[in-house]
Design a protein around this motif. Structure first.
Motif, short mmCIF file in Angstrom:
data_model
loop_
_atom_site.label_atom_id
_atom_site.label_comp_id
_atom_site.label_asym_id
_atom_site.label_seq_id
_atom_site.Cartn_x
_atom_site.Cartn_y
_atom_site.Cartn_z
N LEU A 67 0.84 -1.21 0.00
CA LEU A 67 0.00 0.00 0.00
C LEU A 67 0.87 1.25 0.00
CD1 LEU A 67 -2.48 -1.01 2.87
CD2 LEU A 67 -2.96 -1.10 0.41
N ILE A 84 -4.42 12.15 -7.38
CA ILE A 84 -4.74 10.74 -7.19
C ILE A 84 -4.28 9.93 -8.40
CG2 ILE A 84 -6.66 9.09 -7.05
CD1 ILE A 84 -8.16 11.22 -5.36
N ARG A 85 -4.55 10.46 -9.59
CA ARG A 85 -4.14 9.76 -10.82
C ARG A 85 -2.65 9.54 -10.87
NH1 ARG A 85 -7.52 13.38 -14.52
NH2 ARG A 85 -9.54 12.43 -14.09
N GLU A 88 -1.63 6.93 -8.33
CA GLU A 88 -2.16 5.64 -8.80
C GLU A 88 -1.29 5.08 -9.94
OE1 GLU A 88 -4.72 3.86 -7.57
OE2 GLU A 88 -4.76 2.38 -9.18
N ALA A 91 1.85 3.72 -8.31
CA ALA A 91 1.51 2.60 -7.43
C ALA A 91 1.20 1.35 -8.26
CB ALA A 91 0.31 2.96 -6.56
N ARG A 92 0.45 1.52 -9.32
CA ARG A 92 0.06 0.39 -10.15
C ARG A 92 1.30 -0.30 -10.72
NH1 ARG A 92 -3.68 2.80 -13.40
NH2 ARG A 92 -1.93 3.58 -14.57
N GLY A 95 2.89 -2.42 -8.25
CA GLY A 95 2.06 -3.47 -7.65
C GLY A 95 1.47 -3.08 -6.31
N LEU A 96 1.30 -1.79 -6.10
CA LEU A 96 0.76 -1.32 -4.82
C LEU A 96 -0.62 -0.70 -5.02
CD1 LEU A 96 3.97 0.53 -3.56
CD2 LEU A 96 3.28 -1.82 -3.09
N SER A 97 -1.41 -0.68 -3.96
CA SER A 97 -2.69 0.02 -3.99
C SER A 97 -2.58 1.29 -3.16
CB SER A 97 -3.80 -0.86 -3.44
OG SER A 97 -3.95 -2.00 -4.26
N VAL A 98 -3.48 2.21 -3.45
CA VAL A 98 -3.43 3.53 -2.82
C VAL A 98 -4.51 3.63 -1.74
CG1 VAL A 98 -3.66 6.01 -3.21
CG2 VAL A 98 -2.58 4.56 -4.95
N VAL A 99 -4.11 3.96 -0.53
CA VAL A 99 -5.08 4.22 0.55
C VAL A 99 -5.24 5.73 0.66
CG1 VAL A 99 -5.66 3.97 2.97
CG2 VAL A 99 -4.29 2.23 1.84
N LEU A 100 -6.49 6.15 0.56
CA LEU A 100 -6.79 7.56 0.52
C LEU A 100 -7.32 7.97 1.88
CD1 LEU A 100 -6.87 9.50 -1.89
CD2 LEU A 100 -9.31 9.01 -2.01
N VAL B 98 -9.97 4.18 2.88
CA VAL B 98 -10.42 3.77 1.55
C VAL B 98 -9.22 3.40 0.69
CG1 VAL B 98 -11.62 4.54 -0.53
CG2 VAL B 98 -12.39 5.32 1.73
N VAL B 99 -9.25 2.21 0.13
CA VAL B 99 -8.21 1.80 -0.83
C VAL B 99 -8.78 1.99 -2.22
CG1 VAL B 99 -6.71 -0.02 -1.68
CG2 VAL B 99 -7.37 0.04 0.72
N LEU B 100 -8.05 2.75 -3.01
CA LEU B 100 -8.54 3.11 -4.33
C LEU B 100 -7.81 2.27 -5.36
CD1 LEU B 100 -10.34 5.49 -5.17
CD2 LEU B 100 -8.24 6.72 -5.67
N ARG B 106 -5.08 -3.61 -14.60
CA ARG B 106 -4.41 -3.73 -13.32
C ARG B 106 -3.83 -5.10 -13.08
NH1 ARG B 106 -4.23 -0.44 -8.67
NH2 ARG B 106 -2.51 -1.55 -7.78
#
Lengths: 342, 342
Positions: A67, A84-85, A88, A91-92, A95-100, B98-100, B106
């Motif tokens: 994350l 955010i974009r 993202e 992160a993509r 291989g990670l996801s974004v916690v907002l 929130v995980v986006l 993906r």
């Protein structure tokens, strides 16, 4: 002459901290992991010792979640999506996801926002226009969670890695563009004066006027905030007077759109009666009528740079040197600016 | 007459699945937890058995992370921010982050998006305009991770909980508004025809015309997508002809702004020469010139409803009955519509 091994950079071990705090080592572990089942008084005592000793969790102890934390002061910002974009995108690829999350008003009793982040163990934290106080910095540092501040509102401090844009240059370029068109009576609407980015833009505006030999008229500089409504309200003030300016440099695109509304209401045409320059270059700047001349702030690229930097910091074995990067702004000329008439 | 205990709703235990797959119980556990260290062939065999037996992880086994997953098909959507805010509002109150993520593109080899979600163990998943295929549904169900689809593009299926808006009613209201102003030659630009929300809006438009006794002219209906560029391109086609419509119902606000640009380019004034109605009521609708008459889709409220529903599903002991909620759209009249002239 060998570089110190990571272990030697620790000033105290977890066991030593536990002993000094009068608790067990697992309790210190719980605090480090942001667990809720630790008495508040114990938690504070342990945090204080972690801070005092400059404790840094060793890499082997830190099992990271896939994350990245992205924290906005408030999500209301119109350009949050651009940021955010960018995060993202990076992160993509990693291989990670974004916690907002939002830092404003997020606190739950006994557990701070930073505790929640510590419990999640992300690869890094990107803070947008959010200030991190010293104890929050210490908390993240003690967990070896790297962080980067994007577009800091204030002075992020010399030892805080940060990504910004050349706000001063942007204010300069916007105002020079208006001067070159022949305007000499140029108004400005600023963002909040506590934000450095806002001050830098207005300082660029002043510098352009002064170097062109045009006197700065303080009555033409309105202090606002970065919302649409301020552009409208202060736009009415600026434009509804006898000696109104023939051009206005707005603090950002939303303000510029508020100014559009004020001009419409007063029956003034853009750019015939008043030229307008914005700041940011949000997608909407292309879509409004007339399309807005604005200073492009590469928000998505800045967010990408922040995400790459925070991942780099996470990979570094040593505490990195302070890092401050400013990406260039650029003037985008569209149809809201023209030579003054009459 | 007692309700079945959760354990009795299981058709097979983890041990039975392991035996049938010819692997150890910890291996099945690894698959359930989305761990990467399982051979792809083993993973598929286990997943297939989990699906075949309708395995559902019991609550006691499922230690959830304080997260909600929010998945967009692609983050490019202009209204993504409205949705993010809604989910964030509910998540914050529930103490969750929130995980986006984006579902499009993906995928990493061997591990699908759904595997990543399973590994994170969120309280629930909200999918925006993303279709979940059967194996993804089965995967989430087997981990007892509830999910809700927001504003489904297609037919989400009767057993998929979903939140939508009254798109048909919105198309009806927009077109009736134009009819009441005296327009009879009303064009329309649609979104992609594979999206049910887009079809519903156009069907509402037709219904308004037909019930008013105005014949539907197929040449006035343009098939597009939901982007600004489609509004511009198809707007030029609609407006640059002898028998041009005096009003256009655009598929969404971005299209409407594209249409604004087309009108400007052709020297047509809004609303004097052509009236325009949008759909969504994004913040920008208020800021453009003239402010846009549009059908308000309560995106933030829809996202809040989706987040509350997914948390409710997570708390339910039993598999819930199918749930489909549509929130009401409403017409917001601003300055882009007027009676036809001449």
């Amino acid at each position: 002459m060998n570089p110190p091994k990571p272990a030697e950079t620790q000033t105290a071990t977890l066991a030593e901290i536990a002993r000094e705090a009068g608790v067990s080592a697992p309790t210190v572990s719980k605090v480090l992991n942001g667990r809720a089942d630790v008495a508040p008084a114990t938690r504070s005592r342990v945090e204080e010792l972690l801070r005092a000793y400059g404790y840094r969790r060793r890499r082997a102890e830190a099992t990271r979640s896939p994350l990245i934390d992205l924290v906005f002061h408030e999500l209301e910002s119109a350009w949050a999506m651009e940021v955010i974009r960018g995060v993202e995108n990076v992160a993509r690829d990693a291989g990670l996801s974004v916690v907002l999350s939002e830092s404003a008003g997020r606190l739950t009793p006994g557990r701070t926002w930073a505790d929640q982040v510590a419990a999640r163990r992300p690869h890094g934290v990107i803070l947008v226009l959010s200030e991190l106080d010293e104890s929050q910095q210490a908390l993240l540092t003690s967990r070896s969670i790297p962080f980067v501040v994007m577009d800091p509102a204030g002075d992020p401090g010399a030892d805080v890695p940060s990504i910004g844009a050349t706000n001063w240059q942007g204010g300069l370029a916007a105002t020079r563009h208006l001067l070159e068109l022949g305007h000499t009576r140029i108004g400005a609407i600023s963002g909040p004066s506590r934000m450095m980015c806002s001050r830098a833009r207005i300082d660029g505006y002043r510098a352009a006027l002064e170097t062109a030999g045009v006197p700065v008229d303080p009555s033409l500089i309105m202090a606002g905030d970065f919302h649409h409504e301020a552009g409208y309200r202060l736009g009415l003030k600026l434009l509804d007077r006898e000696d109104r300016p023939t051009a206005v440099f707005a603090g950002n695109d939303l303000q510029a759109l508020g100014l559009y509304e004020a001009a419409r209401e007063l029956g003034l045409r853009i750019p015939e009666d008043v030229s307008v320059v914005g700041f940011d270059d949000l997608p909407v700047a292309r879509w409004v009528g007339p399309p807005l001349t604005t200073v492009r702030q590469p928000l998505t690229e800045m967010a990408e740079a922040a995400a790459r930097l925070v991942l780099d910091l996470g990979r570094a074995q040593e505490k990195p040197v302070a890092t401050r990067v400013e990406l260039a702004t650029s003037l985008v000329v569209r149809s809201s600016t023209a030579a003054p008439t009459g």
